[in-house]
Design an enzyme around this catalytic site. Structure first.
Site, mmCIF file in Angstrom:
data_model
loop_
_atom_site.group_PDB
_atom_site.id
_atom_site.type_symbol
_atom_site.label_atom_id
_atom_site.label_comp_id
_atom_site.label_asym_id
_atom_site.label_seq_id
_atom_site.Cartn_x
_atom_site.Cartn_y
_atom_site.Cartn_z
ATOM 1 C CD1 TRP A 100 23.607 -19.944 92.746
ATOM 2 C CD2 TRP A 100 21.483 -19.846 93.459
ATOM 3 N NE1 TRP A 100 23.095 -21.093 92.879
ATOM 4 C CE2 TRP A 100 21.759 -21.280 93.317
ATOM 5 C CE3 TRP A 100 19.977 -19.721 94.207
ATOM 6 C CZ2 TRP A 100 20.987 -22.338 93.815
ATOM 7 C CZ3 TRP A 100 19.352 -20.931 94.409
ATOM 8 C CH2 TRP A 100 19.909 -22.137 94.280
ATOM 9 C CG ASP A 167 25.337 -14.561 97.430
ATOM 10 O OD1 ASP A 167 26.285 -15.182 98.370
ATOM 11 O OD2 ASP A 167 24.488 -15.195 96.814
ATOM 12 C CE LYS A 191 27.877 -23.801 97.600
ATOM 13 N NZ LYS A 191 26.647 -23.285 98.434
#
Length: 367
Positions: A100, A167, A191
């Site tokens: 990511w 992030d 999450k």
């Protein structure tokens, strides 16, 4: 019905209290006689919910004045573009610690030069790079604090000589964070703070609107510009267009659980650390398995492991063994294989102990 233990990497378990209150709101929101998914986002009850949700973020993370909290539709991958669009004039610096992080850097290259200051791809992202130099002529330094695929995590708030952007999709609300060290914190909700469909952006407002030298996308398109969603009028914050009300409501209820039931992020971190230690201790003890991330960089959210040397042929057998005992979502990411157990906030200690017992039983069956 057999109990299922949910260790999915995301979407992931939600607090039962949040699920139940959301079910009730879907039937009847705020005693209006209209369901949550049918209401106008301009009703007083929804505007109050939006403000309460922002306040929960402020309370839990001690977000100071001068920062705005935005809730935008989409996912973190959408924000991989929005971040450089709002902050990159000429050059940005990125720490590449996983898939990511690499994708975030790829999007930034559309807007200017990208300096990858350090990269752990040489060892399959099994560690967090150290002793790198952050270029002071970059517009910002971007990090991905937790790497879900490889199970590594930056568990501290670093000092940075330039704007620091993070992030935090997969470890936000798992520990206290010193927000003042960041220009922007962002991520997807699915999450620790809710279901997929909404993102969070915590941004220092005085840093917005500084794109001056870039030829491309200057001025910014309306929906990409964070200033659009951080309007001074409260009624417009995160509501320039219709917000994703269902995911935001679940976020509201989830954060209430963190604050009122858990008692805040200090307690949440203690619980998460204890759960994580239980599983890592078993991975290290059990002769059937071995961890894949460097111990000093191990994530407390995502626990990655494979069969021990000489036991590789038993991988499918263990997967079937665990599935029979109700373990869900422990298959490793398709790009790396093995196993991954994600212990996000709503995963209980009892869930972890059930997985550990499963691993122990498998070992006994093969001794």
């Amino acid at each position: 019905m057999k109990k299922a233990y949910n260790f999915n990497a995301g979407p992931c378990p939600l607090p039962k209290e949040a699920v139940e209150s959301t079910i009730n709101a879907i039937r009847d929101f705020d005693n209006t006689g209209i369901g949550l998914m049918e209401i106008s986002h301009r009703t007083p009850g929804w505007e109050r919910t939006m403000e309460e949700t922002r306040q929960l973020w402020r309370d839990l993370l001690n977000i100071p004045e001068g920062y705005e909290v935005l809730f935008l539709g989409g996912g973190a991958s959408t924000l991989f573009l929005d971040i450089p669009a709002n902050f990159l004039n000429k050059k940005a610096a990125y720490l590449q610690t996983g898939v990511w992080a690499k994708k975030a850097g790829k999007e930034a290259k559309l807007f200017g030069e990208v300096d990858i200051v350090a990269n752990s791809e040489d060892k399959t992202y099994s560690y967090i790079p150290k002793n790198y130099t952050i270029p002071t002529d970059a517009d910002y330094f971007h990090i991905t604090t937790n790497n879900t695929i490889y199970g590594t995590e930056i568990k501290y708030d670093m000092d940075c000589p330039i704007k620091l952007i993070a992030d935090m999709s997969s470890d936000i609300m798992s520990r206290p964070v010193d927000v003042t060290k960041y220009a922007c914190i962002y991520g997807g909700a699915q999450k620790n703070v809710g279901p997929a469909g909404v993102t969070f952006v915590i941004v220092k407002k005085e840093l917005l609107g500084q794109i001056t030298d870039r030829q491309y996308m200057n001025p910014l398109p309306t929906m990409v510009d964070f200033r659009t969603h951080a309007a001074e009028e409260k009624k417009n914050i995160s509501m320039f267009n219709t917000p994703p009300v269902l995911p935001i409501f679940v976020m509201h209820e989830t954060l209430k659980w963190v604050k009122d039931t858990i008692g805040g992020l200090e307690n949440m971190n203690k619980i998460n650390t204890e759960k994580s230690k239980i599983l890592y201790d078993e991975i290290d003890r059990n002769s059937m398995f071995r961890g894949t991330a460097e111990k000093e960089d191990r994530s407390i959210m995502n626990h990655c492991f494979v069969m021990a040397e000489g036991r590789e042929a038993l991988q499918d057998e263990f997967m079937a063994f665990a599935k029979e005992r109700g373990m869900v979502g422990i298959k490793g990411h398709r790009s790396v294989g093995g196993f991954r157990a994600s212990l996000y906030n709503a995963v209980t200690k009892e869930d972890v102990e059930a997985l550990v017992a499963c691993m122990q039983d498998f070992e006994k069956a093969h001794k």
